[in-house]
Design a protein around this motif. Sequence first.
Motif, PDB file in Angstrom:
ATOM      1  N   GLN A  94       0.849  -1.192   0.000  1.00 32.25           N
ATOM      2  CA  GLN A  94       0.000   0.000   0.000  1.00 32.25           C
ATOM      3  C   GLN A  94       0.892   1.251   0.000  1.00 32.25           C
ATOM      4  OE1 GLN A  94      -3.311  -0.300  -0.352  1.00 32.25           O
ATOM      5  NE2 GLN A  94      -2.919  -2.505  -0.400  1.00 32.25           N
ATOM      6  N   PRO A  95       0.345   2.389  -0.387  1.00 30.69           N
ATOM      7  CA  PRO A  95       1.145   3.623  -0.385  1.00 30.69           C
ATOM      8  C   PRO A  95       1.828   3.908   0.951  1.00 30.69           C
ATOM      9  CG  PRO A  95      -0.903   4.003  -1.550  1.00 30.69           C
ATOM     10  CD  PRO A  95      -1.005   2.630  -0.934  1.00 30.69           C
ATOM     11  N   ASP A 121       1.022  -2.801 -11.122  1.00 32.86           N
ATOM     12  CA  ASP A 121      -0.131  -2.440 -10.296  1.00 32.86           C
ATOM     13  C   ASP A 121       0.299  -1.666  -9.043  1.00 32.86           C
ATOM     14  OD1 ASP A 121      -3.062  -2.814  -9.436  1.00 32.86           O
ATOM     15  OD2 ASP A 121      -1.960  -3.767  -7.778  1.00 32.86           O
ATOM     16  N   VAL A 122       1.417  -2.042  -8.450  1.00 36.03           N
ATOM     17  CA  VAL A 122       1.925  -1.298  -7.290  1.00 36.03           C
ATOM     18  C   VAL A 122       2.135   0.160  -7.674  1.00 36.03           C
ATOM     19  CG1 VAL A 122       3.879  -0.983  -5.699  1.00 36.03           C
ATOM     20  CG2 VAL A 122       3.025  -3.285  -6.185  1.00 36.03           C
ATOM     21  N   ASP A 135       0.789   1.741 -10.241  1.00 37.72           N
ATOM     22  CA  ASP A 135      -0.503   2.351 -10.591  1.00 37.72           C
ATOM     23  C   ASP A 135      -1.246   2.835  -9.345  1.00 37.72           C
ATOM     24  OD1 ASP A 135      -0.095   1.876 -13.291  1.00 37.72           O
ATOM     25  OD2 ASP A 135      -1.370   0.081 -13.349  1.00 37.72           O
ATOM     26  N   ARG A 136      -1.237   2.030  -8.292  1.00 39.25           N
ATOM     27  CA  ARG A 136      -1.968   2.374  -7.072  1.00 39.25           C
ATOM     28  C   ARG A 136      -1.219   3.357  -6.179  1.00 39.25           C
ATOM     29  NH1 ARG A 136      -1.953  -1.306  -3.740  1.00 39.25           N
ATOM     30  NH2 ARG A 136      -0.708  -2.873  -4.792  1.00 39.25           N
ATOM     31  N   CYS A 137       0.108   3.303  -6.217  1.00 44.57           N
ATOM     32  CA  CYS A 137       0.899   4.047  -5.238  1.00 44.57           C
ATOM     33  C   CYS A 137       1.588   5.287  -5.790  1.00 44.57           C
ATOM     34  CB  CYS A 137       1.953   3.113  -4.625  1.00 44.57           C
ATOM     35  SG  CYS A 137       1.238   1.700  -3.748  1.00 44.57           S
TER      36      CYS A 137
END
Length: 156
Positions: free
Chosen positions: A48-49, A75-76, A78-80
């Motif tokens: 997670q961020p 994905d890491v 993209d999300r963070c």
Amino acid sequence: MPERKTLLIITHAPSPNTQRLSRAITSGASDADIDNVAVRSLAPLDTQPDDINNADAVILGTTENLGYMAGLMKDVFDRCYYPCLEKNEGMPFAFYVRAGHDGTGTRRAIESITQGMSWKLVQEPLICRGEFQKDFVEQCEELGLLMAASLEAGVI
């Protein structure tokens, strides 16, 4: 006593051999002679961020998939990316790629994204090319050890 620092290891390890590499990174970073570094090892989906924002250094590990990093590692980012942007500029990091081919596209993608985040690459990327070799495990263990020792010593 110096302040305890956190080394975050994010690895995509879908096969027994890539799991060996992930364990080797963590083992090297967790060397008994390193006292003031807490090692956190996470899979991409578990990252997670806040995990990144609370780290003092990061090691990334991914497979090369179709000439690019693994989708879960992407994905890491993209999300963070935005939640971490400007919160950890200068973050020291290193990475390794388990590449069936040459790893060029994966390396370029990781370097491009982390440059946008203003992270600082502190080790030459480890590209484990071709057929799996026992040396890959030793090289990953050394990478983990060097990152943790450098973090503890305040070199990075």
